[in-house]
Design a protein around this motif. Structure first.
Motif, PDB file in Angstrom:
ATOM      1  N   VAL A 168       0.663  -1.120   0.065  1.00 17.42           N
ATOM      2  CA  VAL A 168      -0.091   0.004   0.083  1.00 17.42           C
ATOM      3  C   VAL A 168       0.951   1.426   0.150  1.00 17.42           C
ATOM      4  CG1 VAL A 168      -1.864   1.312   1.290  1.00 17.42           C
ATOM      5  CG2 VAL A 168      -1.905  -1.058   1.270  1.00 17.42           C
ATOM      6  N   LYS A 169       0.472   2.411  -0.632  1.00 14.54           N
ATOM      7  CA  LYS A 169       1.276   3.593  -0.889  1.00 14.54           C
ATOM      8  C   LYS A 169       0.272   4.692  -0.517  1.00 14.54           C
ATOM      9  CE  LYS A 169       5.138   5.390  -3.059  1.00 14.54           C
ATOM     10  NZ  LYS A 169       6.281   5.308  -4.292  1.00 14.54           N
ATOM     11  N   VAL A 170       0.598   5.585   0.471  1.00 10.14           N
ATOM     12  CA  VAL A 170      -0.008   6.670   0.757  1.00 10.14           C
ATOM     13  C   VAL A 170       1.131   7.649   0.560  1.00 10.14           C
ATOM     14  CG1 VAL A 170      -1.213   7.840   2.385  1.00 10.14           C
ATOM     15  CG2 VAL A 170      -1.639   5.477   2.300  1.00 10.14           C
ATOM     16  N   THR A 171       0.783   8.762  -0.340  1.00 11.84           N
ATOM     17  CA  THR A 171       1.804   9.671  -0.769  1.00 11.84           C
ATOM     18  C   THR A 171       1.086  11.073  -0.273  1.00 11.84           C
ATOM     19  OG1 THR A 171       2.447   8.251  -2.553  1.00 11.84           O
ATOM     20  CG2 THR A 171       2.875  10.629  -2.428  1.00 11.84           C
ATOM     21  N   GLN A 172       1.907  11.873   0.579  1.00  8.79           N
ATOM     22  CA  GLN A 172       1.498  13.106   0.795  1.00  8.79           C
ATOM     23  C   GLN A 172       2.483  13.837  -0.152  1.00  8.79           C
ATOM     24  OE1 GLN A 172       0.945  12.013   5.553  1.00  8.79           O
ATOM     25  NE2 GLN A 172       0.729  14.229   5.155  1.00  8.79           N
ATOM     26  N   CYS A 197      -3.327  14.287  -0.441  1.00 11.93           N
ATOM     27  CA  CYS A 197      -2.730  13.009  -0.002  1.00 11.93           C
ATOM     28  C   CYS A 197      -3.275  12.069  -1.163  1.00 11.93           C
ATOM     29  CB  CYS A 197      -3.300  12.616   1.192  1.00 11.93           C
ATOM     30  SG  CYS A 197      -3.452  10.805   1.847  1.00 11.93           S
ATOM     31  N   VAL A 198      -2.678  11.044  -1.739  1.00  8.76           N
ATOM     32  CA  VAL A 198      -3.015  10.290  -2.677  1.00  8.76           C
ATOM     33  C   VAL A 198      -2.702   8.484  -2.080  1.00  8.76           C
ATOM     34  CG1 VAL A 198      -2.847   9.278  -4.978  1.00  8.76           C
ATOM     35  CG2 VAL A 198      -2.816  11.697  -4.333  1.00  8.76           C
ATOM     36  N   GLN A 199      -3.667   7.832  -2.146  1.00  6.65           N
ATOM     37  CA  GLN A 199      -3.552   6.323  -1.750  1.00  6.65           C
ATOM     38  C   GLN A 199      -3.802   5.460  -3.129  1.00  6.65           C
ATOM     39  OE1 GLN A 199      -6.357   3.994  -1.720  1.00  6.65           O
ATOM     40  NE2 GLN A 199      -8.091   5.335  -1.465  1.00  6.65           N
TER      41      GLN A 199
END
Lengths: 119, 115
Positions: B2-6, B23-25
């Motif tokens: 899982v990638k959560v990118t700020q 924020c994108v997941q």
């Protein structure tokens, strides 16, 4: 509302030793979930271990284990054979079991315990 | 994984500015969260979204708003930044399925300074 208390702001432990972090929570719910998260310095927060309240058996993940005492509303984390990489802030979190989408999945976090592992 | 990118690790803004934290997941999670992290206070929930265009106030929503126009993206907006909003902001996401084990996945955080 649920509250989560971590009474130890900081703990120090030597490599290879064992350290136990305390967490207590206050709730009137019977069905809920508990988590320990780890936040290393300048790095992302990651899950260490989780426990479902309806399971009496304590969860374990390698060197990490919990002591879940439902009646006492206590959820302590034991780190065995501590390693330098265990140095981090550790957060205890509570999530109640909810049926509605607008309340499912919300956590209540404690204030955190800073663990420092020394050589 | 899982990638959560700020979008930003560090931001410096002036008092009164409008600030957007993105924020994108990438795991098609229904739930997304914005937290504020302050020493001695742990993580406090600002807002929570359980679906596109759906939002719920958390414990400390005052001074903040959110937007979720697409499932993968959740934005936190400071309409008029103030110095007491200087903090670390963390985004997280989770599935609503029982089989997901209710795990929240976190981004790396955005450290915001308001001068």
């Amino acid at each position: 509302a649920q509250t989560v208390t971590q009474s130890q702001p900081e703990m120090s432990v030597q490599e290879a030793e064992t350290v136990t972090l305390s967490c207590t929570y206050d709730t009137s719910e019977n069905n809920y979930y508990l988590f320990w998260y780890k936040q290393p310095p300048s790095r992302q927060m990651i899950l260490v271990i989780r426990q479902e309240a309806y399971k009496q058996q304590n969860a374990t993940e390698n060197r990490f284990s919990v002591n879940f005492q439902k009646a006492a509303k206590s959820f302590s984390l034991k780190i065995s054979d501590s390693q330098l990489g265990d140095t981090a802030m550790y957060f205890c979190a509570f999530m109640k079991h909810a049926r509605r989408a607008d309340s499912w999945g919300k956590f209540q976090f404690g204030a955190g315990t800073q663990v420092v592992v020394t050589p | 994984d899982v990638k959560v990118t700020q979008s930003s690790r560090y931001l410096v803004k002036r008092t009164g500015e409008k600030v957007f934290l993105e924020c994108v997941q990438d795991m098609d999670h229904e739930n997304m969260f914005w937290y504020r992290q302050d020493p001695g206070l742990g993580l406090r929930l600002i807002y929570f979204s359980y679906d596109v265009k759906m939002k719920e106030k958390g414990d400390i929503p005052e001074g903040y708003s959110v937007s979720r126009e697409k499932k993968e993206r959740f934005s936190l907006i400071l309409e008029s930044a103030s110095t007491n909003q200087t903090s670390m902001y963390l985004c997280a996401s989770s599935h609503r399925l029982a089989t997901s084990k209710n795990i929240q996945y976190f981004g790396a955080g955005t450290r915001l300074s308001v001068l």
